[in-house]
Design a protein around this motif. Structure first.
Motif, PDB file in Angstrom:
ATOM      1  N   ARG A  20       0.823  -1.211   0.000  1.00  0.00           N
ATOM      2  CA  ARG A  20       0.000   0.000   0.000  1.00  0.00           C
ATOM      3  C   ARG A  20       0.857   1.260   0.000  1.00  0.00           C
ATOM      4  NH1 ARG A  20      -4.037  -2.590   4.464  1.00  0.00           N
ATOM      5  NH2 ARG A  20      -5.411  -3.707   3.024  1.00  0.00           N
ATOM      6  N   ASP A  21       1.919   1.229   0.809  1.00  0.00           N
ATOM      7  CA  ASP A  21       2.793   2.400   0.888  1.00  0.00           C
ATOM      8  C   ASP A  21       3.492   2.679  -0.435  1.00  0.00           C
ATOM      9  OD1 ASP A  21       2.105   2.716   3.523  1.00  0.00           O
ATOM     10  OD2 ASP A  21       3.929   1.818   4.335  1.00  0.00           O
ATOM     11  N   ARG A  22       3.671   1.638  -1.239  1.00  0.00           N
ATOM     12  CA  ARG A  22       4.340   1.800  -2.538  1.00  0.00           C
ATOM     13  C   ARG A  22       3.349   2.121  -3.661  1.00  0.00           C
ATOM     14  NH1 ARG A  22       9.355  -0.975  -2.663  1.00  0.00           N
ATOM     15  NH2 ARG A  22       9.591  -0.067  -4.753  1.00  0.00           N
ATOM     16  N   GLY A  23       2.081   2.298  -3.298  1.00  0.00           N
ATOM     17  CA  GLY A  23       1.070   2.657  -4.293  1.00  0.00           C
ATOM     18  C   GLY A  23       0.504   1.481  -5.063  1.00  0.00           C
ATOM     19  N   ILE A  24       0.638   0.290  -4.517  1.00  0.00           N
ATOM     20  CA  ILE A  24       0.122  -0.918  -5.164  1.00  0.00           C
ATOM     21  C   ILE A  24      -1.198  -1.315  -4.510  1.00  0.00           C
ATOM     22  CG2 ILE A  24       0.548  -3.399  -5.522  1.00  0.00           C
ATOM     23  CD1 ILE A  24       3.531  -2.698  -5.734  1.00  0.00           C
ATOM     24  N   GLU A  25      -2.190  -1.600  -5.321  1.00  0.00           N
ATOM     25  CA  GLU A  25      -3.490  -2.024  -4.810  1.00  0.00           C
ATOM     26  C   GLU A  25      -3.393  -3.464  -4.312  1.00  0.00           C
ATOM     27  OE1 GLU A  25      -8.098  -2.471  -6.405  1.00  0.00           O
ATOM     28  OE2 GLU A  25      -6.618  -1.354  -7.592  1.00  0.00           O
ATOM     29  N   VAL A  26      -3.880  -3.725  -3.112  1.00  0.00           N
ATOM     30  CA  VAL A  26      -3.755  -5.050  -2.494  1.00  0.00           C
ATOM     31  C   VAL A  26      -5.117  -5.636  -2.191  1.00  0.00           C
ATOM     32  CG1 VAL A  26      -2.711  -6.391  -0.638  1.00  0.00           C
ATOM     33  CG2 VAL A  26      -1.625  -4.279  -1.386  1.00  0.00           C
ATOM     34  N   ASP A  27      -5.269  -6.906  -2.546  1.00  0.00           N
ATOM     35  CA  ASP A  27      -6.473  -7.653  -2.182  1.00  0.00           C
ATOM     36  C   ASP A  27      -6.012  -8.767  -1.237  1.00  0.00           C
ATOM     37  OD1 ASP A  27      -8.929  -8.789  -2.010  1.00  0.00           O
ATOM     38  OD2 ASP A  27      -9.203  -9.132  -4.154  1.00  0.00           O
ATOM     39  N   PHE A  28      -6.240  -8.574   0.052  1.00  0.00           N
ATOM     40  CA  PHE A  28      -5.751  -9.503   1.079  1.00  0.00           C
ATOM     41  C   PHE A  28      -6.841 -10.502   1.424  1.00  0.00           C
ATOM     42  CE2 PHE A  28      -4.329  -9.976   5.752  1.00  0.00           C
ATOM     43  CZ  PHE A  28      -3.537 -11.076   5.423  1.00  0.00           C
ATOM     44  N   GLN A  29      -6.713 -11.727   0.890  1.00  0.00           N
ATOM     45  CA  GLN A  29      -7.668 -12.805   1.154  1.00  0.00           C
ATOM     46  C   GLN A  29      -6.889 -14.028   1.632  1.00  0.00           C
ATOM     47  OE1 GLN A  29     -11.014 -13.376  -1.573  1.00  0.00           O
ATOM     48  NE2 GLN A  29     -10.239 -11.699  -2.848  1.00  0.00           N
ATOM     49  N   PRO A  30      -6.508 -14.071   2.889  1.00  0.00           N
ATOM     50  CA  PRO A  30      -5.571 -15.084   3.385  1.00  0.00           C
ATOM     51  C   PRO A  30      -6.059 -16.524   3.323  1.00  0.00           C
ATOM     52  CG  PRO A  30      -6.491 -13.795   5.198  1.00  0.00           C
ATOM     53  CD  PRO A  30      -6.902 -13.115   3.941  1.00  0.00           C
ATOM     54  N   ASP A  31      -7.339 -16.761   3.095  1.00  0.00           N
ATOM     55  CA  ASP A  31      -7.835 -18.137   2.997  1.00  0.00           C
ATOM     56  C   ASP A  31      -8.195 -18.540   1.572  1.00  0.00           C
ATOM     57  OD1 ASP A  31      -7.699 -18.644   5.797  1.00  0.00           O
ATOM     58  OD2 ASP A  31      -9.514 -17.435   6.072  1.00  0.00           O
ATOM     59  N   LEU A  32      -8.023 -17.637   0.623  1.00  0.00           N
ATOM     60  CA  LEU A  32      -8.420 -17.919  -0.751  1.00  0.00           C
ATOM     61  C   LEU A  32      -7.585 -19.037  -1.374  1.00  0.00           C
ATOM     62  CD1 LEU A  32     -10.169 -17.197  -3.210  1.00  0.00           C
ATOM     63  CD2 LEU A  32      -8.464 -15.467  -3.815  1.00  0.00           C
ATOM     64  N   GLY A  33      -6.317 -19.131  -0.965  1.00  0.00           N
ATOM     65  CA  GLY A  33      -5.430 -20.132  -1.557  1.00  0.00           C
ATOM     66  C   GLY A  33      -5.903 -21.559  -1.371  1.00  0.00           C
ATOM     67  N   LYS A  34      -6.748 -21.793  -0.361  1.00  0.00           N
ATOM     68  CA  LYS A  34      -7.254 -23.144  -0.112  1.00  0.00           C
ATOM     69  C   LYS A  34      -8.381 -23.517  -1.073  1.00  0.00           C
ATOM     70  CE  LYS A  34      -6.171 -22.514   4.790  1.00  0.00           C
ATOM     71  NZ  LYS A  34      -6.730 -22.303   6.145  1.00  0.00           N
ATOM     72  N   ASP A  35      -8.937 -22.526  -1.760  1.00  0.00           N
ATOM     73  CA  ASP A  35     -10.043 -22.764  -2.696  1.00  0.00           C
ATOM     74  C   ASP A  35      -9.512 -22.592  -4.119  1.00  0.00           C
ATOM     75  OD1 ASP A  35     -12.326 -22.810  -4.240  1.00  0.00           O
ATOM     76  OD2 ASP A  35     -13.508 -21.555  -2.873  1.00  0.00           O
ATOM     77  N   THR A  55      -1.208 -22.079  -0.809  1.00  0.00           N
ATOM     78  CA  THR A  55      -1.690 -21.879  -2.183  1.00  0.00           C
ATOM     79  C   THR A  55      -0.902 -22.753  -3.150  1.00  0.00           C
ATOM     80  OG1 THR A  55      -2.340 -19.603  -1.708  1.00  0.00           O
ATOM     81  CG2 THR A  55      -2.037 -20.195  -4.020  1.00  0.00           C
ATOM     82  N   LYS A  56      -1.608 -23.515  -3.969  1.00  0.00           N
ATOM     83  CA  LYS A  56      -0.965 -24.345  -5.000  1.00  0.00           C
ATOM     84  C   LYS A  56      -1.179 -23.670  -6.352  1.00  0.00           C
ATOM     85  CE  LYS A  56      -0.499 -27.264  -1.612  1.00  0.00           C
ATOM     86  NZ  LYS A  56       0.757 -27.263  -0.833  1.00  0.00           N
TER      87      LYS A  56
END
Length: 532
Positions: A20-35, A55-56
């Motif tokens: 975020r500090d570097r101006g990059i948009e972040v989508d933080f979904q820490p459980d998404l990798g399991k799906d 995440t695989k």
């Protein structure tokens, strides 16, 4: 538009904030990798993917990753990423090999102590209200010989710690030079000698075709009776069935394993054997290490997406932020040279590519320049090719790539020259970067020129006769094509000549047909370059 990164595993808030500090948009979904199905559905929306081990990243996921440029693994292991599929897709795969080195090395030392003194069994016995002091007779580490298989980053730290414990350290590592071994204070030996001499053996190598089951039944039989084996590196380095038999027979006195051939390991042949210490892949599991690798991967990914700096990449040469600043124009030049050659040879297959680096160019990161140049060539075949996928595509096509370096040999501080061979001919072009940072073509087919590179260009060859300039100028004017720059060159008076026009738009087919009708030109070729 700002780059967009998906974090599909658990990373610290501090790492998220770096993006975020570097101006990059972040989508933080820490459980998404399991799906995996949901991940495949949304991955096309992102430029970067930050993960841990949950995440695989499979070929199927990558097929949908239409915008993905980089995958960052917070940690060292990348077994959960299909690196070949990522390379073909042109996606850089980064890891953080240094963030958890201390933690993993310390765990190996802790496991060595645990198996030497039977600490887990003694603890369980004592918790059960027993007092079996005579049952748990251990051995000292002082004076014992530790055999280290793999003396790289983590293995090197283990060697250092073991020497501090007054152990004798022998190391097997094909990449360990004698000078480095002397500096580390270890004895460099072959594998068979290590097996026969070591009281403890610890493994610190990646899992490859060469290292898989490096401690096979055959090699376990070569070990010293009473040896203790520690594996905190990768499952699959030890034949677990053979080790179980060696433990039961008493040939191996103990083992300490943090990693297993199948994980999560709910069942394993080593479980519940006497003097076998098992932990659930805890090598990097300290607060400090998890924070370090998360912050490191965020910095690396941000640097790449914003500046082009490539750090700790597994499928592309690394380019530091400082190198990226200096090399940017040279990387662009290499791409332009490749694009020229690729467009000129789109009618026949390329057999070989030779790249000559002269002067200051020869002192740069040549791997990165090679990748850019090959990408420029390959884009004429596949527009989706980039610096990551190009070398692999060239290799698959059987194209031989060779590189030559030389000291400054002419008027230019440095230049790059590429020559390609096809079944019928050779083609060559050279270029340099002027002080204004703009790439220039300086030689085509051995004929010296000075041409600025534009998005749209027209290349012609002809016999050196009067009227060429007028014909080209009038024809372009008649068809509404404005000429920004006009470069001519010839080998000798009356011999072969070339013209390279930088124009403000695509040269219409009608204009090219009109030039052909004059009979003055041997070749008329429109060219296009990505100058952004």
């Amino acid at each position: 538009m700002a780059p967009k990164v998906l974090i599909s595993d658990k990373l610290s808030e501090a790492a998220v904030q770096i993006f975020r500090d570097r101006g990059i948009e972040v989508d933080f979904q820490p459980d998404l990798g399991k799906d995996k199905d949901k991940l495949a559905e949304v991955i096309g929306n992102y430029d970067g993917l930050a993960i841990r081990s949950a995440t695989k990243v499979t070929e199927k996921i990558l097929e949908n990753a239409t915008n993905l440029k980089v995958i960052g693994r917070a940690g060292i292991g990348t077994d959960n990423i299909d690196k070949e599929a990522a390379s073909k897709k042109g996606v850089i795969v980064m890891n953080t090999p240094f963030g958890n080195m201390i933690t993993t090395a310390e765990h190996a030392i802790a496991m060595m102590f645990a198996v030497a003194r039977q600490i887990p069994e003694a603890s369980a016995s004592t918790h059960a209200g027993k007092w079996e002091k005579s049952k748990f007779m251990g051995v000292e580490l002082t004076g014992k010989t530790l055999g280290v298989i793999g003396a790289g980053n983590i293995g090197g730290i283990v060697c250092d710690r073991a020497r501090g414990l007054k152990m004798k350290v022998v190391a097997y590592d094909p990449f360990l030079g004698q000078e480095k071994a002397d500096k580390m204070g270890v004895e460099k030996v072959e594998l068979d000698e290590l097996l026969s001499r070591a009281d403890f053996i610890t493994l610190h190598v990646p899992l490859t075709d060469q290292t898989k089951n490096i401690l096979s039944a055959e090699n376990l039989a070569k070990t010293k009776k009473g040896v203790r084996i520690i594996n905190c590196a990768r499952g699959g380095l030890v034949d677990e069935e053979a080790l179980a038999e060696a433990l039961k027979s008493g040939h191996v006195a103990g083992a300490a394993f943090d990693v297993f051939s199948e994980e999560p390991a709910k069942e394993n042949v080593l479980f519940n054997l006497p003097n076998v210490v098992c932990t659930p892949h805890l090598g990097a599991a300290t607060t400090e290490a998890q924070e370090n690798v998360a912050l490191q991967v965020a910095e690396q990914m941000a640097n790449y997406l914003l500046t082009g700096a490539v750090e700790n990449a597994l499928n592309m040469p690394s380019v530091t932020a400082e190198e990226a600043k200096v090399m940017g124009p040279w990387i662009k030049l290499s791409e332009h040279l490749g694009a020229f050659i690729g467009q000129m040879t789109d009618d026949e297959p390329i057999k070989a590519i030779n790249i000559l680096y002269d002067g200051c160019a020869s002192e740069m990161n040549l791997e990165a320049l090679n990748c850019s140049l090959i990408a420029g060539i390959m884009k004429s075949i596949n527009p989706d090719v980039n610096m990551v996928s190009a070398p692999m595509i060239a290799k698959e096509r059987g194209i031989k790539v060779s590189t030559t370096n030389q000291e400054q040999s002419g008027a230019f501080e440095g230049y790059v020259k590429v020559t390609v061979a096809t079944p019928t001919r050779e083609r060559s072009i050279a270029g340099t970067v002027f002080s204004d940072g703009k790439p220039r073509f300086i030689q085509i087919k051995g004929i010296n020129i000075d041409a600025e590179v534009g998005e749209h260009m027209l290349y012609t060859t002809n016999n050196d006769v009067p009227g060429i300039i007028g014909t080209l100028g009038k024809t372009m004017g008649d068809h509404g094509v404005n000429i920004a720059n006009f470069t001519l060159g010839r080998a000798v008076a009356g011999g072969e000549a070339i013209a390279l026009l930088y124009v403000d738009g695509v040269v219409p087919a009608e204009a090219r047909a009109k030039l052909a009708e004059t009979g003055l030109f041997n070749q008329i070729k429109p060219l296009q370059f990505d100058v952004k």
